[in-house]
Design a protein around this motif. Structure first.
Motif, PDB file in Angstrom:
ATOM      1  N   THR A   1       0.795  -1.233   0.000  1.00 30.13           N
ATOM      2  CA  THR A   1       0.000   0.000   0.000  1.00 30.13           C
ATOM      3  C   THR A   1       0.826   1.281   0.000  1.00 30.13           C
ATOM      4  OG1 THR A   1      -0.120   0.010   2.418  1.00 30.13           O
ATOM      5  CG2 THR A   1      -1.873  -1.164   1.233  1.00 30.13           C
ATOM      6  N   SER A   2       2.143   1.181   0.058  1.00 25.63           N
ATOM      7  CA  SER A   2       3.004   2.374   0.107  1.00 25.63           C
ATOM      8  C   SER A   2       2.597   3.296   1.248  1.00 25.63           C
ATOM      9  CB  SER A   2       2.967   3.141  -1.223  1.00 25.63           C
ATOM     10  OG  SER A   2       3.417   2.356  -2.292  1.00 25.63           O
TER      11      SER A   2
ATOM     12  N   HIS B   1       2.124   6.438  -4.588  1.00 27.48           N
ATOM     13  CA  HIS B   1       2.359   5.010  -4.796  1.00 27.48           C
ATOM     14  C   HIS B   1       3.809   4.842  -5.245  1.00 27.48           C
ATOM     15  CE1 HIS B   1       0.821   0.970  -6.646  1.00 27.48           C
ATOM     16  NE2 HIS B   1       1.818   0.823  -5.811  1.00 27.48           N
TER      17      HIS B   1
ATOM     18  N   ASN C   1      -3.815  -0.765  -5.840  1.00 32.58           N
ATOM     19  CA  ASN C   1      -3.646  -0.044  -7.108  1.00 32.58           C
ATOM     20  C   ASN C   1      -3.130  -0.967  -8.210  1.00 32.58           C
ATOM     21  OD1 ASN C   1      -3.936   2.283  -8.596  1.00 32.58           O
ATOM     22  ND2 ASN C   1      -2.026   3.232  -7.901  1.00 32.58           N
TER      23      ASN C   1
END
Length: 216
Positions: free
Chosen positions: A18-19, A26, A60
């Motif tokens: 998920t950074s 991201h 993402n």
């Protein structure tokens, strides 16, 4: 393993995180020399000659897939990516198809690694005096990727073995061989904006190289 025969290796590229420490950005899509970080990492790994690469996606995921458009990899979505990295390792290993001796578990934000670094680990695995799991280290700092025998695949998928776990390394020294590297690239990734800035500064100080054809 016969020391004269280089192991056949396949790679799992972990790109599902998920950074969370990158302050809203991201990290795998951050630009590195004109291409997304994840594309650079996968492109370099391809040059090392794996039998196949499975890229594990999660957070993402569509953007990660688009960033790797045109590269010869396969994708595996991990619906449990928020539960931790080991779920992505299990998903990626389960998705491997090509016969191999060694599985290399790679981090998509290790943008400083070069093709020769991946080969260094595979060559070291093929000649290590003992063990079935190889972990790189530099000046006492553990790094990545981790390489392990494909015979562990079932146990890794089931969650019974975590080849990168500090506890496994501490409790099973006969199974884990620590490869002492002469450089620190195995220990550098990008978790924070400060990490990203340091990586960019380091790349700016390196000699310019000719882009590989896969980068286009």
């Amino acid at each position: 393993m016969n020391a004269t025969t280089a192991p056949l290796f396949s790679a799992v590229m972990l790109a599902a995180g998920t950074s969370s420490r990158m302050q809203g950005r991201h990290k795998l899509l951050l630009p590195i020399d004109g291409e997304p970080a994840v594309r650079r990492t996968v492109r370099v790994l391809l040059e090392a000659g794996p039998e196949e690469i499975v890229v594990v996606t999660g957070f993402n995921g569509r953007a990660v897939i688009e960033a790797l458009d045109g590269l010869p990899v396969r994708f595996q979505f991990n619906p449990y990516y928020e539960q931790g990295q080991m779920t992505s390792v299990a998903a990626g290993v389960a998705a491997l198809n090509a016969p191999c001796n060694v599985v290399l578990v790679c981090l998509a934000d290790q943008v400083l690694l070069e093709p020769g670094d991946y080969r260094e680990l595979i060559d070291a695995y093929g000649t290590m005096p003992y063990g079935s799991i190889l972990v790189p280290s530099c000046n006492g700092q553990r790094g990545n990727p981790v390489a392990f025998s494909s015979s562990y695949a079932t146990e890794v998928v089931s969650g019974h073995v975590n080849p990168g776990c500090k506890k496994l390394i501490a409790e099973h020294p006969d199974e884990v061989f620590v490869h002492e590297a002469k450089h620190d690239r195995f220990a550098i990734d990008m978790d924070t904006p400060e990490d990203y800035a340091r990586v960019l500064a380091r790349l700016a100080s390196m000699p310019e190289t000719v882009p590989d054809r896969l980068s286009t």
